[in-house]
Motif scaffolding. Structure first.
Motif, mmCIF file in Angstrom:
data_model
loop_
_atom_site.group_PDB
_atom_site.id
_atom_site.type_symbol
_atom_site.label_atom_id
_atom_site.label_comp_id
_atom_site.label_asym_id
_atom_site.label_seq_id
_atom_site.Cartn_x
_atom_site.Cartn_y
_atom_site.Cartn_z
ATOM 1 N N ASP A 307 -29.164 -46.007 -1.162
ATOM 2 C CA ASP A 307 -29.262 -45.091 -2.302
ATOM 3 C C ASP A 307 -29.953 -45.739 -3.502
ATOM 4 O OD1 ASP A 307 -27.372 -46.941 -2.916
ATOM 5 O OD2 ASP A 307 -25.832 -45.519 -3.576
ATOM 6 N N SER A 308 -30.653 -46.860 -3.264
ATOM 7 C CA SER A 308 -31.295 -47.551 -4.387
ATOM 8 C C SER A 308 -32.372 -46.674 -5.029
ATOM 9 C CB SER A 308 -31.942 -48.853 -3.901
ATOM 10 O OG SER A 308 -32.766 -49.381 -4.922
ATOM 11 N N PRO A 309 -32.372 -46.578 -6.353
ATOM 12 C CA PRO A 309 -33.438 -45.825 -7.032
ATOM 13 C C PRO A 309 -34.806 -46.490 -6.845
ATOM 14 C CG PRO A 309 -32.039 -46.954 -8.627
ATOM 15 C CD PRO A 309 -31.388 -47.131 -7.292
ATOM 16 N N LEU A 310 -34.816 -47.741 -6.378
ATOM 17 C CA LEU A 310 -36.094 -48.413 -6.146
ATOM 18 C C LEU A 310 -36.779 -47.932 -4.875
ATOM 19 C CD1 LEU A 310 -34.811 -50.233 -8.306
ATOM 20 C CD2 LEU A 310 -35.950 -52.149 -7.218
ATOM 21 N N ARG A 311 -36.030 -47.249 -4.044
ATOM 22 C CA ARG A 311 -36.662 -46.697 -2.838
ATOM 23 C C ARG A 311 -37.538 -45.520 -3.213
ATOM 24 N NH1 ARG A 311 -34.786 -47.881 2.383
ATOM 25 N NH2 ARG A 311 -33.163 -49.469 2.378
ATOM 26 N N SER A 312 -38.670 -45.382 -2.529
ATOM 27 C CA SER A 312 -39.580 -44.273 -2.797
ATOM 28 C C SER A 312 -39.002 -42.988 -2.234
ATOM 29 C CB SER A 312 -40.943 -44.546 -2.178
ATOM 30 O OG SER A 312 -41.486 -45.711 -2.728
ATOM 31 N N ARG A 313 -39.513 -41.902 -2.772
ATOM 32 C CA ARG A 313 -39.019 -40.586 -2.351
ATOM 33 C C ARG A 313 -39.991 -39.927 -1.387
ATOM 34 N NH1 ARG A 313 -36.914 -37.871 -7.865
ATOM 35 N NH2 ARG A 313 -35.353 -39.426 -8.354
ATOM 36 N N GLY A 314 -39.503 -38.893 -0.709
ATOM 37 C CA GLY A 314 -40.343 -38.025 0.111
ATOM 38 C C GLY A 314 -41.105 -38.786 1.183
ATOM 39 N N MET A 315 -42.360 -38.385 1.369
ATOM 40 C CA MET A 315 -43.194 -38.992 2.404
ATOM 41 C C MET A 315 -43.430 -40.477 2.125
ATOM 42 S SD MET A 315 -46.851 -37.572 3.694
ATOM 43 C CE MET A 315 -46.218 -35.919 3.772
ATOM 44 N N MET A 316 -43.573 -40.802 0.841
ATOM 45 C CA MET A 316 -43.756 -42.184 0.432
ATOM 46 C C MET A 316 -42.533 -43.015 0.846
ATOM 47 S SD MET A 316 -46.327 -43.329 -1.631
ATOM 48 C CE MET A 316 -46.652 -45.046 -2.006
ATOM 49 N N GLY A 317 -41.351 -42.413 0.731
ATOM 50 C CA GLY A 317 -40.116 -43.099 1.116
ATOM 51 C C GLY A 317 -40.128 -43.459 2.587
ATOM 52 N N GLY A 318 -40.646 -42.555 3.416
ATOM 53 C CA GLY A 318 -40.751 -42.839 4.834
ATOM 54 C C GLY A 318 -41.692 -44.001 5.089
ATOM 55 N N MET A 319 -42.840 -43.992 4.394
ATOM 56 C CA MET A 319 -43.827 -45.055 4.582
ATOM 57 C C MET A 319 -43.314 -46.400 4.093
ATOM 58 S SD MET A 319 -47.190 -43.045 3.263
ATOM 59 C CE MET A 319 -48.274 -44.461 3.400
ATOM 60 N N MET A 320 -42.558 -46.367 2.991
ATOM 61 C CA MET A 320 -42.148 -47.631 2.380
ATOM 62 C C MET A 320 -40.750 -48.065 2.788
ATOM 63 S SD MET A 320 -43.925 -47.746 -1.328
ATOM 64 C CE MET A 320 -43.658 -49.517 -1.347
ATOM 65 N N GLY A 321 -40.095 -47.251 3.606
ATOM 66 C CA GLY A 321 -38.735 -47.582 4.011
ATOM 67 C C GLY A 321 -38.646 -48.933 4.702
ATOM 68 N N ALA A 322 -39.648 -49.222 5.541
ATOM 69 C CA ALA A 322 -39.625 -50.485 6.287
ATOM 70 C C ALA A 322 -39.661 -51.677 5.327
ATOM 71 C CB ALA A 322 -40.814 -50.546 7.239
ATOM 72 N N ILE A 323 -40.394 -51.535 4.224
ATOM 73 C CA ILE A 323 -40.465 -52.625 3.245
ATOM 74 C C ILE A 323 -39.124 -52.760 2.522
ATOM 75 C CG2 ILE A 323 -41.554 -53.348 1.075
ATOM 76 C CD1 ILE A 323 -44.149 -52.017 2.110
ATOM 77 N N ALA A 324 -38.551 -51.624 2.115
ATOM 78 C CA ALA A 324 -37.267 -51.663 1.395
ATOM 79 C C ALA A 324 -36.147 -52.208 2.272
ATOM 80 C CB ALA A 324 -36.925 -50.273 0.879
ATOM 81 N N ASN A 325 -36.290 -52.046 3.604
ATOM 82 C CA ASN A 325 -35.248 -52.507 4.524
ATOM 83 C C ASN A 325 -35.362 -53.984 4.855
ATOM 84 O OD1 ASN A 325 -34.191 -49.970 4.715
ATOM 85 N ND2 ASN A 325 -35.325 -49.434 6.578
ATOM 86 N N GLN A 326 -36.452 -54.622 4.414
ATOM 87 C CA GLN A 326 -36.654 -56.018 4.805
ATOM 88 C C GLN A 326 -35.741 -56.960 4.025
ATOM 89 O OE1 GLN A 326 -40.859 -56.234 4.144
ATOM 90 N NE2 GLN A 326 -41.350 -55.975 6.306
ATOM 91 N N GLY A 327 -35.260 -57.972 4.717
ATOM 92 C CA GLY A 327 -34.531 -59.049 4.076
ATOM 93 C C GLY A 327 -35.224 -60.355 4.404
#
Ligand SMILES: [Cu+2]
Length: 501
Positions: A307-327
């Motif tokens: 639920d981080s506000p730093l995650r992108s929304r909509g279609m962009m969120g799908g594209m950038m989800g892999a980056i946000a999920n990285q550790g």
């Protein structure tokens, strides 16, 4: 405490994403000692403290057995740490030994526009530039980096950046770890991508511009797979996100608590106990961690919460989800067996004024837009069309070196209301000085950002109001910049200019 799932994500995702699978890191082979950039204290001459920086090319050894062509100041990659003292006159001489034009911007410093090192203070090949100013602000951790128009991302990526430590009477009076390289440690965090021959890979497609250029290999102070050996019970880390685009959620692998002391522009009112701290590109924080138990631990970057506000929304969120999920593992910490005792943290660090108490002269609004092209989204607001045109804009305009977008009266206090029309976050940076965050969509800012800042996260769709005092330095001709600190966004137009007059 951190959830077990998060640790699994750290190792699982890093193993997939990293050039060298995380399972191979630090297992039965020596890690690399964390590089500590040289400390440049300057030399007093005629009442002026003088520093010298020389930008040049170099070859760096990051990855085992490979050399990487890089840029650096006074060395092959990054630059020395500059220690500045409040109220001192300084002169920083920069000699550009490269065959390309650069600038050197002092990010976070309050100084005359002509000394700011923005895109108008170009230093051509083999040229020299002197920044002269009086240090005029609170103790803080700032940095310097190239700000060359359309080239900032590439030049910073190749190595043109360094840290600045600012001292004042207050910081010297506090009993804090302050022995540079011993218990006061700079951590310049960057992600990079490499070719198999060791050379750097930079912006390879439109996605790298749209999302910002992300790497799959972490460097800390230009060290790959680094290890740090504490010799004291408490260590202060000055963490700088000098990456082009990536957000980090800094934590320890065992979930231990630590204290945040400062954000970009100076101390919080008191140490803040946390288990993680988030840094967007350009942001800094100071933290103090305890190693009294002598146990080895890793400094890591955790995946962003769902639920981080730093995650992108909509279609962009799908594209950038892999980056946000990285550790990522950032730094192995292996305390020495005998640790020197250090004083307890002081309960109070600074007196930080309430931003609501500022008498405000004017409100200005800034709307951040990115046009998604074929991906849709964004809003059309009077931009010139065409592929590769004004995809990134502020108030409908892309950066134009010939246009002063805003004129701010000297000695005025303004609220800048920054609205993000796009589905992804942008770290918004304002030159000239430090501001306070008033609110985010009307809500009070978090405790970690209740101090002076120069770069503020603006989440997708969010409106952030900051309050800033414009003072001391008037120049009706030479502008300061405001811009997104995702360097590919900045280089592609999400930047504007203002003068203080
Ligand atoms: Cu941006």
């Amino acid at each position: 405490m951190l959830k077990r799932r998060q640790f699994l994500q750290v190792s699982a995702v890093a193993a997939v994403g990293a050039l060298y699978p995380i399972s191979l890191l630090g297992q039965g082979r020596p890690r690399n000692p964390l590089r500590i950039p040289d400390l440049l204290d300057g030399e007093r001459l005629d009442g002026i403290r003088q520093y010298a920086l020389e930008a040049g090319q170099g070859r760096s050894r990051f990855l085992p057995g490979l050399e990487t062509p890089t840029l650096g100041f006074n060395g092959s990659y990054l630059g020395p740490t500059l220690r500045l003292r409040n109220d001192e006159e300084v002169r920083i001489g920069v000699h550009n030994r490269l065959d390309e034009t650069i600038t050197v911007h002092w990010h976070g410093l309050h100084l005359p526009a002509i000394a700011d090192g923005g895109p108008h203070q170009e230093i051509t090949a083999d040229g020299r530039w002197d920044a002269r100013f009086r240090v005029n602000q609170n103790a803080s951790t700032c940095w310097y980096h190239s700000h060359q128009i359309h080239k900032t991302g590439e030049q910073v990526y190749r190595g043109l950046a360094g840290m600045i430590l600012l001292e004042d009477a207050q910081s010297r009076a506090l009993e804090l770890p302050d022995e540079y390289g011993v218990d006061d440690i700079p951590l310049i965090i960057q992600d990079r991508r490499f070719h198999s021959d060791g050379s750097l890979r930079y912006v390879e497609n439109q996605r790298d511009i749209m999302m910002g250029h992300h790497g799959d290999t972490m460097l800390v102070n230009g060290t790959f797979d680094p290890v740090f050996v504490p010799v004291t019970r408490r260590v202060r880390f000055r963490v700088l996100n000098a990456s082009n685009a990536r957000n980090y959620r800094i934590a320890f692998s065992d979930g231990r608590r630590f204290h945040q002391l400062a954000c970009d522009g100076g101390f919080l009112a008191e140490p803040l106990a946390v288990t993680d701290v988030t840094l967007a590109a350009g942001e800094r924080c100071e933290i103090v961690a305890e190693f009294s138990d002598g146990a080895p631990v890793d400094l890591v970057s955790l995946p962003l919460p769902d639920d981080s506000p730093l995650r992108s929304r909509g279609m962009m969120g799908g594209m950038m989800g892999a980056i946000a999920n990285q550790g990522f593992h950032l730094l192995a910490i292996e305390p020495q067996s005998q640790l020197t005792a250090t004083p307890e943290l002081p309960p109070v660090l600074a007196s930080v004024p309430d931003p609501a108490s500022f008498a405000v002269d004017r409100v200005r609004r800034f709307e951040l837009d990115m046009r998604m092209g074929m991906m849709g989204g964004g809003r059309g607001r009077g931009r010139r069309g065409g592929m590769g045109g004004d995809r990134f804009s502020i108030n409908g305009r892309s950066m134009d070196m010939g246009i002063i977008n805003e004129r701010v009266p000297l000695d005025s206090t303004e609220i800048w209301e920054i609205h993000n029309n796009s589905p992804m976050m942008h770290p918004f940076h304002i030159h000239h000085g430090q501001f306070r965050i008033l609110d985010r969509d009307g809500r009070a800012p978090g405790p970690h950002e209740r101090a002076f800042k120069d770069t503020v996260i603006v989440a997708g769709g969010e409106t952030v109001r900051v309050v800033m005092r414009f003072e001391n330095y008037a120049d009706p001709v030479t502008p300061y910049m405001y811009h997104c600190h995702i360097l590919e966004h900045e280089d592609n137009g999400m930047m504007g200019q203002f003068v203080v007059e």
